[in-house]
Motif scaffolding. Structure first.
Motif, PDB file in Angstrom:
ATOM      1  N   LYS A  66      25.231  32.600   0.330  1.00  0.00           N
ATOM      2  CA  LYS A  66      25.972  31.440   0.395  1.00  0.00           C
ATOM      3  C   LYS A  66      26.319  31.221  -1.229  1.00  0.00           C
ATOM      4  CE  LYS A  66      23.614  29.141   4.342  1.00  0.00           C
ATOM      5  NZ  LYS A  66      22.900  28.020   4.799  1.00  0.00           N
ATOM      6  N   THR A  67      27.251  30.385  -1.429  1.00  0.00           N
ATOM      7  CA  THR A  67      27.891  29.938  -2.517  1.00  0.00           C
ATOM      8  C   THR A  67      27.810  28.586  -2.747  1.00  0.00           C
ATOM      9  OG1 THR A  67      28.994  31.893  -3.139  1.00  0.00           O
ATOM     10  CG2 THR A  67      29.641  30.040  -4.302  1.00  0.00           C
ATOM     11  N   LEU A  68      27.202  28.009  -3.482  1.00  0.00           N
ATOM     12  CA  LEU A  68      27.133  26.539  -3.559  1.00  0.00           C
ATOM     13  C   LEU A  68      27.640  25.705  -4.759  1.00  0.00           C
ATOM     14  CD1 LEU A  68      24.269  27.558  -2.358  1.00  0.00           C
ATOM     15  CD2 LEU A  68      23.783  25.192  -1.720  1.00  0.00           C
ATOM     16  N   SER A  69      28.351  24.455  -4.684  1.00  0.00           N
ATOM     17  CA  SER A  69      28.620  23.806  -5.750  1.00  0.00           C
ATOM     18  C   SER A  69      27.227  23.153  -6.268  1.00  0.00           C
ATOM     19  CB  SER A  69      29.623  22.796  -5.629  1.00  0.00           C
ATOM     20  OG  SER A  69      28.931  21.628  -4.613  1.00  0.00           O
ATOM     21  N   PHE A  70      27.300  22.571  -7.650  1.00  0.00           N
ATOM     22  CA  PHE A  70      25.886  22.063  -7.745  1.00  0.00           C
ATOM     23  C   PHE A  70      25.718  20.768  -7.093  1.00  0.00           C
ATOM     24  CE2 PHE A  70      23.192  19.762 -10.634  1.00  0.00           C
ATOM     25  CZ  PHE A  70      22.382  20.712 -11.048  1.00  0.00           C
ATOM     26  N   ASN A  71      26.552  20.060  -6.925  1.00  0.00           N
ATOM     27  CA  ASN A  71      26.326  18.737  -5.956  1.00  0.00           C
ATOM     28  C   ASN A  71      25.806  19.203  -4.648  1.00  0.00           C
ATOM     29  OD1 ASN A  71      27.124  16.932  -7.885  1.00  0.00           O
ATOM     30  ND2 ASN A  71      29.343  16.831  -7.118  1.00  0.00           N
ATOM     31  N   GLU A  72      26.272  20.447  -4.157  1.00  0.00           N
ATOM     32  CA  GLU A  72      25.622  20.552  -2.719  1.00  0.00           C
ATOM     33  C   GLU A  72      24.342  21.083  -2.664  1.00  0.00           C
ATOM     34  OE1 GLU A  72      29.415  22.616  -0.182  1.00  0.00           O
ATOM     35  OE2 GLU A  72      28.515  23.817  -1.941  1.00  0.00           O
ATOM     36  N   PHE A  73      23.973  21.616  -3.923  1.00  0.00           N
ATOM     37  CA  PHE A  73      22.579  21.959  -4.140  1.00  0.00           C
ATOM     38  C   PHE A  73      21.557  20.805  -4.200  1.00  0.00           C
ATOM     39  CE2 PHE A  73      19.101  22.367  -7.317  1.00  0.00           C
ATOM     40  CZ  PHE A  73      18.238  23.084  -6.537  1.00  0.00           C
TER      41      PHE A  73
END
Length: 286
Positions: free
Chosen positions: A277-284
């Motif tokens: 998966k690729t995540l934005s920082f906010n998603e993390f």
């Protein structure tokens, strides 16, 4: 604990140098090149607020070099270290600790700045401890011919001259004890001697600051090793071992140099460890 991505400035590097012996027809699938064969690169640092400690991991290349120097790196975008800190509500004087994964100019250049009258250099973060390790410090201050252009004296020696330099001892971490953090460090030697990769426990998740062991998501296949690595045949087993652990333990990988993929996870496949998966920082953080 709170985490903040700090964008210290985007630039470009030669795609062939970034992928070593891998053919361009393969690496351009994930990292497209422009007409000059240059690919997008970030200098994404990490700021950790933990109680009364404010720790910055890496600092980008800074702004004290001359126009000719920056002309090699095709800077793009509006990011810089000071404005990114300000955007998060912080000033350089607030930083208590600067953790340097290694001392190549694109990781530590922002640690030192010109003084007011430009007659010499001074720490950008005047209230901070600067953390390296003895083996890497010796490697950087007595550089081999391969890396001499990456270890710039004006980025390194003023840290020691300021009295703010501290060394992390292996395998225990004086840094983690001083900052009361669940903070592990993996030492790797393929890219440069005793590069340090922080492992941060955040809300039960392990975030690993990848520095130059895995510069972009496009470098996941094992043979995709940078031409900049001093010991590429050592990078291979270091990378293989780490990626297996990352897949087995669901690590989140913070990519310092990937301009378009801030955080990724990986998984085991028949072809080896690959992108999950690729995540934005906010998603993390959420």
């Amino acid at each position: 604990m709170q985490l903040f991505p700090i964008e210290a400035g985007n630039f470009k590097l030669d795609g062939g140098a970034m992928f070593g012996v891998v053919p361009k027809s393969l690496w351009t699938r994930t990292n497209p090149a422009d007409q000059n064969n240059m690919i997008d690169i970030a200098a994404r640092c990490l700021l950790i607020e933990n109680g009364n400690r404010l720790t910055l991991i890496d600092t980008g290349m800074g702004n004290k070099q001359d126009e000719k120097f920056f002309g090699y790196y095709y800077q793009w975008g509006d990011f810089n270290l000071e404005s990114s800190l300000k955007n998060k509500g912080f000033h350089p004087n607030d930083v208590t600790d600067v953790f340097l994964t290694h001392l190549h100019f694109d990781h530590c250049g922002g640690a030192i700045q010109w003084n007011k009258d430009r007659t010499g250099y001074e720490p950008t973060f005047k209230n901070a401890n600067y953390w390296s390790n003895k083996d890497h410090w010796k490697w950087a201050t007595e550089p081999n011919r391969r890396e001499v252009a990456s270890f710039l004296k004006e980025n390194i020696l003023p840290i020691q001259e300021s009295g703010q330099l501290k060394f992390i001892e292996q395998p225990s971490s004086d840094f983690a004890k001083a900052n009361e953090m669940d903070f592990g460090i993996l030492f790797v030697d393929g890219h440069t001697d005793k590069q340090m990769l922080p492992h941060i426990n955040y809300k039960g998740k392990t975030l690993v600051f990848m520095a130059d062991l895995l510069p972009t998501a496009g470098h996941l296949p094992l043979p995709f090793v940078m031409g900049y690595d001093t010991r590429p045949l050592l990078t291979l087993p270091e990378k293989e071992k780490f990626l297996k652990q990352a897949a087995d333990n669901n690590y989140y990988l913070f990519l310092e140099h990937d301009a378009h993929n801030p955080i990724i996870t990986v998984k085991n496949t028949d072809k080896g460890v690959r992108l999950d998966k690729t995540l934005s920082f906010n998603e993390f953080i959420n």
